[in-house]
Design a protein around this motif. Structure first.
Motif, mmCIF file in Angstrom:
data_model
loop_
_atom_site.group_PDB
_atom_site.id
_atom_site.type_symbol
_atom_site.label_atom_id
_atom_site.label_comp_id
_atom_site.label_asym_id
_atom_site.label_seq_id
_atom_site.Cartn_x
_atom_site.Cartn_y
_atom_site.Cartn_z
ATOM 1 N N GLY A 28 56.310 39.292 -8.047
ATOM 2 C CA GLY A 28 54.963 38.855 -7.695
ATOM 3 C C GLY A 28 54.355 37.884 -8.688
ATOM 4 N N GLN A 29 55.052 37.628 -9.799
ATOM 5 C CA GLN A 29 54.523 36.754 -10.853
ATOM 6 C C GLN A 29 55.471 35.585 -11.096
ATOM 7 N N GLY A 30 54.948 34.372 -10.990
ATOM 8 C CA GLY A 30 55.727 33.181 -11.295
ATOM 9 C C GLY A 30 55.185 32.481 -12.521
ATOM 10 N N GLU A 31 55.855 31.420 -12.919
ATOM 11 C CA GLU A 31 55.425 30.628 -14.065
ATOM 12 C C GLU A 31 55.489 29.152 -13.719
ATOM 13 N N LEU A 32 54.571 28.393 -14.272
ATOM 14 C CA LEU A 32 54.551 26.953 -14.072
ATOM 15 C C LEU A 32 54.231 26.280 -15.397
ATOM 16 N N LEU A 33 55.075 25.342 -15.787
ATOM 17 C CA LEU A 33 54.844 24.546 -16.985
ATOM 18 C C LEU A 33 54.615 23.108 -16.549
ATOM 19 N N VAL A 34 53.572 22.499 -17.057
ATOM 20 C CA VAL A 34 53.215 21.128 -16.679
ATOM 21 C C VAL A 34 53.073 20.292 -17.939
ATOM 22 N N SER A 35 53.727 19.145 -17.957
ATOM 23 C CA SER A 35 53.519 18.201 -19.063
ATOM 24 C C SER A 35 53.366 16.804 -18.497
ATOM 25 N N GLN A 36 52.468 16.057 -19.094
ATOM 26 C CA GLN A 36 52.266 14.670 -18.695
ATOM 27 C C GLN A 36 52.225 13.808 -19.937
ATOM 28 N N GLU A 37 53.037 12.770 -19.915
ATOM 29 C CA GLU A 37 53.064 11.834 -21.033
ATOM 30 C C GLU A 37 53.179 10.437 -20.453
ATOM 31 N N GLY A 38 52.131 9.669 -20.629
ATOM 32 C CA GLY A 38 52.106 8.344 -20.039
ATOM 33 C C GLY A 38 52.101 8.451 -18.519
ATOM 34 N N SER A 39 52.994 7.742 -17.873
ATOM 35 C CA SER A 39 53.060 7.749 -16.406
ATOM 36 C C SER A 39 53.979 8.831 -15.859
ATOM 37 N N MET A 40 54.574 9.618 -16.737
ATOM 38 C CA MET A 40 55.529 10.644 -16.290
ATOM 39 C C MET A 40 54.885 12.031 -16.285
ATOM 40 N N LEU A 41 55.048 12.711 -15.155
ATOM 41 C CA LEU A 41 54.549 14.074 -14.991
ATOM 42 C C LEU A 41 55.745 14.975 -14.716
ATOM 43 N N HIS A 42 55.887 16.015 -15.532
ATOM 44 C CA HIS A 42 57.008 16.943 -15.377
ATOM 45 C C HIS A 42 56.478 18.327 -15.072
ATOM 46 N N LEU A 43 57.079 18.985 -14.051
ATOM 47 C CA LEU A 43 56.690 20.335 -13.656
ATOM 48 C C LEU A 43 57.923 21.218 -13.634
ATOM 49 N N GLN A 44 57.803 22.406 -14.209
ATOM 50 C CA GLN A 44 58.878 23.399 -14.133
ATOM 51 C C GLN A 44 58.292 24.674 -13.556
ATOM 52 N N LEU A 45 58.864 25.108 -12.436
ATOM 53 C CA LEU A 45 58.386 26.275 -11.714
ATOM 54 C C LEU A 45 59.461 27.357 -11.755
ATOM 55 N N VAL A 46 59.065 28.571 -12.138
ATOM 56 C CA VAL A 46 59.983 29.706 -12.185
ATOM 57 C C VAL A 46 59.439 30.795 -11.266
ATOM 58 N N LEU A 47 60.248 31.195 -10.278
ATOM 59 C CA LEU A 47 59.821 32.181 -9.289
ATOM 60 C C LEU A 47 60.823 33.318 -9.195
ATOM 61 N N PRO A 48 60.355 34.559 -9.067
ATOM 62 C CA PRO A 48 61.297 35.656 -8.811
ATOM 63 C C PRO A 48 61.962 35.445 -7.450
ATOM 64 N N ALA A 49 63.270 35.593 -7.394
ATOM 65 C CA ALA A 49 63.998 35.398 -6.141
ATOM 66 C C ALA A 49 63.505 36.361 -5.060
ATOM 67 N N ALA A 50 63.107 37.563 -5.457
ATOM 68 C CA ALA A 50 62.631 38.550 -4.485
ATOM 69 C C ALA A 50 61.415 38.039 -3.729
ATOM 70 N N ASP A 51 60.556 37.280 -4.401
ATOM 71 C CA ASP A 51 59.354 36.741 -3.756
ATOM 72 C C ASP A 51 59.665 35.463 -2.974
ATOM 73 N N ALA A 52 60.542 34.641 -3.520
ATOM 74 C CA ALA A 52 60.855 33.362 -2.886
ATOM 75 C C ALA A 52 61.768 33.524 -1.676
ATOM 76 N N LEU A 53 62.732 34.458 -1.774
ATOM 77 C CA LEU A 53 63.739 34.625 -0.722
ATOM 78 C C LEU A 53 63.670 35.966 0.000
ATOM 79 N N GLY A 54 63.185 36.972 -0.699
ATOM 80 C CA GLY A 54 63.193 38.321 -0.137
ATOM 81 C C GLY A 54 64.399 39.123 -0.573
ATOM 82 N N PHE A 55 65.287 38.519 -1.387
ATOM 83 C CA PHE A 55 66.450 39.231 -1.928
ATOM 84 C C PHE A 55 66.850 38.575 -3.242
#
Length: 200
Positions: A28-55
């Motif tokens: 039920g808990q995910g994580e998101l990391l966001v960084s922006q430097e100049g024109s570049m925006l980077h996102l990293q998303l971490v999700l439990p497979a049980a929530d994203a897929l159901g298994f």
């Protein structure tokens, strides 16, 4: 294989004290990391497979395989995952879901499988015992799996926020802990279905 920009972005997070807690796993808990430097925006998303897929295991049924393939395509195209507020182009995507296709085997592969069928039956009971033993160990260790998705955007204008739009399709995902760092500052926030937008 990790792309160079992903390694640079992760190093960037580490250099400012941002920890990538992929080992942490709470349903039920995910994580998101966001960084922006100049024109570049980077996102990293971490999700439990049980929530994203159901298994949390390799797909075992046609339905599970289809669900995984659809989610992999959705992540690749960023369809109803994350909306960026600004004129940005998605230039890089990486995720840990593998797309599987069992429906397009060649005649040679089919013939080979038919030929090896008799040989495989000789070991079937032995493998079944090993599988039962492995599954038992797996339940004891309670190995949980996360799905990781990384996006790289090139933005022509300044970006002041993003909206996570995947809560609608993942009802068991109650919150995402977001950490962000941009040229405007850094901060922490909790996103949810009621508050899916992160602004800085």
């Amino acid at each position: 294989m990790k792309k160079p920009y992903l390694a640079v972005s992760l190093l960037f997070f580490s250099s400012v004290g941002f920890a990538v807690n992929a080992q942490q796993h709470v349903h039920g808990q995910g994580e998101l990391l966001v960084s922006q430097e100049g024109s570049m925006l980077h996102l990293q998303l971490v999700l439990p497979a049980a929530d994203a897929l159901g298994f949390e295991h390799e797909p075992e049924t046609t339905e599970q395989l289809s669900s995984q393939n659809l989610l992999a395509e959705r992540f690749t195209l960023n369809t109803n995952v994350i909306d960026v507020e600004g004129k940005c182009e998605l230039v890089g995507v990486e995720h840990t879901l593998e797309a599987h296709d069992d429906h397009h085997k060649s005649d040679h592969e089919d013939a080979h499988e038919a030929h090896s069928g008799d040989h495989d039956e000789a070991h079937e009971s032995e493998h079944a015992l090993h599988k039962e033993h492995d599954e038992h160990e797996g339940h004891e260790e309670e190995k949980h799996q996360n799905i990781e998705v990384e996006y790289q955007f090139h933005c022509d204008d300044a970006v002041y926020g993003i909206t996570v739009t995947l809560f609608e399709s993942m009802p068991s995902l109650s919150a995402i802990q977001a950490q962000w760092i941009t040229e405007r500052g850094q901060g922490l926030s909790e996103l949810s279905a009621r508050q899916p937008t992160l602004r800085w």
